[in-house]
Each structure stands twice: as C-alpha cells, then as structure tokens.
Design a protein around this motif. Structure first.
Motif, short mmCIF file in Angstrom:
data_model
loop_
_atom_site.label_atom_id
_atom_site.label_comp_id
_atom_site.label_asym_id
_atom_site.label_seq_id
_atom_site.Cartn_x
_atom_site.Cartn_y
_atom_site.Cartn_z
N PRO A 289 26.40 48.42 29.80
CA PRO A 289 25.72 48.12 31.06
C PRO A 289 25.52 46.61 31.21
N GLY A 290 25.90 46.06 32.34
CA GLY A 290 25.79 44.62 32.55
C GLY A 290 26.96 43.83 32.02
N ALA A 291 27.98 44.52 31.52
CA ALA A 291 29.17 43.82 31.01
C ALA A 291 29.83 43.02 32.13
N ILE A 292 30.37 41.87 31.77
CA ILE A 292 31.05 40.99 32.71
C ILE A 292 32.56 41.17 32.58
N VAL A 293 33.23 41.29 33.72
CA VAL A 293 34.69 41.36 33.76
C VAL A 293 35.19 40.20 34.61
N LEU A 294 36.04 39.37 34.04
CA LEU A 294 36.58 38.23 34.75
C LEU A 294 38.07 38.44 34.97
N GLY A 295 38.48 38.46 36.23
CA GLY A 295 39.88 38.61 36.57
C GLY A 295 40.46 37.27 36.95
N GLU A 296 41.25 36.69 36.07
CA GLU A 296 41.95 35.43 36.36
C GLU A 296 43.25 35.77 37.07
N ASN A 297 43.52 35.11 38.20
CA ASN A 297 44.71 35.45 39.00
C ASN A 297 44.69 36.93 39.40
N ALA A 298 43.57 37.37 39.92
CA ALA A 298 43.43 38.78 40.30
C ALA A 298 44.00 38.97 41.71
N PHE A 299 45.31 39.07 41.80
CA PHE A 299 46.00 39.16 43.08
C PHE A 299 46.40 40.59 43.45
N ASP A 300 46.14 41.54 42.57
CA ASP A 300 46.51 42.92 42.86
C ASP A 300 45.48 43.53 43.82
N PRO A 301 45.90 43.89 45.04
CA PRO A 301 44.95 44.48 46.00
C PRO A 301 44.27 45.74 45.48
N ASP A 302 44.98 46.51 44.67
CA ASP A 302 44.39 47.74 44.13
C ASP A 302 43.26 47.41 43.15
N TYR A 303 43.46 46.38 42.34
CA TYR A 303 42.41 45.96 41.40
C TYR A 303 41.18 45.49 42.16
N ALA B 118 40.27 46.14 45.26
CA ALA B 118 39.63 47.25 45.97
C ALA B 118 38.80 48.10 45.01
N TYR B 119 39.30 48.29 43.79
CA TYR B 119 38.61 49.13 42.82
C TYR B 119 37.29 48.50 42.37
N VAL B 120 37.31 47.23 42.00
CA VAL B 120 36.09 46.61 41.46
C VAL B 120 35.08 46.31 42.57
N ARG B 121 35.55 46.21 43.81
CA ARG B 121 34.62 45.94 44.91
C ARG B 121 34.05 47.21 45.55
N ASP B 122 34.49 48.34 45.08
CA ASP B 122 33.96 49.61 45.59
C ASP B 122 32.76 50.02 44.73
N PRO B 123 31.55 49.98 45.26
CA PRO B 123 30.35 50.31 44.47
C PRO B 123 30.42 51.69 43.82
N ALA B 124 31.21 52.59 44.41
CA ALA B 124 31.32 53.94 43.85
C ALA B 124 31.91 53.93 42.45
N ASN B 125 32.62 52.86 42.10
CA ASN B 125 33.25 52.77 40.78
C ASN B 125 32.34 52.11 39.74
#
Length: 232
Positions: free
Chosen positions: A187-201, A203-210
């Motif tokens: 809980p509270g883990a940080i995920v950093l996406g460098e060059n996160a250009f995949d729309p699916d990625y 969309a997934y991390v910005r969806d609160p349901a996930n």
C-alpha cells in the motif's frame, strides 16, 4: 551524509552520464531529425511504435539497443533517489536496468534507508555485465540483484512486498510487467513509468478502479513520465 555525496558514487555517476551522452548522442540526433521530418509529436510516433511491438513481440527482443545507455538524466536520477528515501523503500523493482545508471541512484537510497534489495531485469547480456560491474564499483553489489532475460519471466517472484517500481524497458511491456508485479505492491507503493507512451498503460493506471492514483510528471516531461501510487 547521503551516499549521493560519497566520492565513490559521485565519480561513478559523473562518468556514466558522460559515457551515456557520448554513446547516445548520435541516436538522439537521429530521433530528433525523424521528429522534425514527421512533423508529429513524440508521443504520437511512440504510440505507433508501441502498437507495432504489440503486434510483433519479436521487435521487443530485436531492439535492445545493446550499445546505448538510454539512461535517466541526473535530474531524474536525483528524483528517483528522493522518492525512494521519502518512501523509506526497502524493496525496489526495476524493469529495464540497461547500464545501471538509475540503479545506482536507487541503490544509494536503499543504503541510506538502512539496507534492502533492488531487483533489476535486463534483456541484453552485455548490458547486464556492464551494469553489474558499475554497481559493484559504486559499492552497492550487496543491495542489487540484476536478473538477465525476459522480465515477464525474471520478475515473476520478487521476494516480498515492493515499495517502489521503475518501469523503463520495452514500452509495450509496461502494462504486462506492472500487472505481473502488482500482487506484490505494498500500500502506497510508487510506480514510475519512464517513457510511458503506451495508451493502454496510461489508461490502466489512471483508472481509479484499478487501485492507483496517477498523473503525468513534469520532470523531463517530454519523455512521457508518469507518476503512480498504489492506493487500492
């Protein structure tokens, strides 16, 4: 005293950043030239590249850029260090170790946090060897395990709760790698996406349901950096 001020570490990082600039300058100039010709934003071209990789995963293994660092900038490296310190991380996972530049910053944070483990994954054997040598020279070999091979295999077992993840490898694998590690995220883990250009990625991390809270990161903004926190 922070390990980032330790002469052994600062000298190593200064050298690696110089080597990265030399090794990658021609590639970066080529990419910028292609952007000018295409007259399209980087994220548009990158999204097409991601879709091409998804359609033919062999492209992921062909484009390992064995001689290129493709590393984080000094500014972003210090940001990684600061986040790992603030999170008091003791277990970090890195997808796309490359030559180990970002690894040194993260391992320095682990040392200053009192210890822990960084598990990195890198596909190119030559990069694995060089990264391990750099980590040892910086004095962090006891904190770092770099696993060679396909991250979807090497990161199946990360050995415990993960406090911070850096995804910086093949763009089309960001979401599969995140979902693979997801059960281990604290809980509270940080995920950093460098060059996160995949729309699916994205969309997934910005969806609160996930179970995430996520937004673009202003540091090195042109690289499409994404800052994500595990809140679910």
């Amino acid at each position: 005293m922070t390990m980032l001020l330790d002469p052994r570490v600062t000298q190593m990082l200064d050298r690696l950043h110089r080597e990265a600039e030399t090794a990658d300058s021609a590639l970066m100039a080529e990419i910028m030239g292609q952007l000018e010709i295409a007259s399209e934003p980087l994220e548009v071209i990158a999204a097409r590249m991601v879709e091409a990789e998804k359609a033919d995963l062999a492209l992921v293994y062909q484009n390992d850029h064995a001689e290129h660092f493709l590393s984080v900038t000094p500014e972003y490296g210090r940001y990684l260090y600061a986040l790992a310190r603030a999170r008091r991380a003791t277990r970090i996972v890195e997808f796309g170790t490359s030559m180990g530049v970002s690894t040194v910053y993260l391992a320095a944070a682990l040392r200053d946090n009192g210890g822990g483990k960084l598990i990195g994954s890198e596909l190119a054997p030559g990069k694995v060897a060089r990264a391990r040598a750099h980590i040892e020279a910086a004095g962090f070999a006891d904190l770092v395990e770099i696993r060679e091979g396909d991250a979807l295999e090497t990161l199946k077992d990360v050995g415990g709760a993960v406090d911070l993840v850096l995804v910086d490898g093949a763009w089309s694998l960001y979401l599969p790698v995140l979902k693979l590690i997801e059960p281990a995220l604290a809980p509270g883990a940080i995920v950093l996406g460098e060059n996160a250009f995949d729309p699916d990625y994205i969309a997934y991390v910005r969806d609160p349901a996930n179970g995430y809270l996520s937004q673009p990161l202003a540091i090195n903004e042109s690289r499409g950096n994404e800052f994500t926190v595990r809140v679910g």
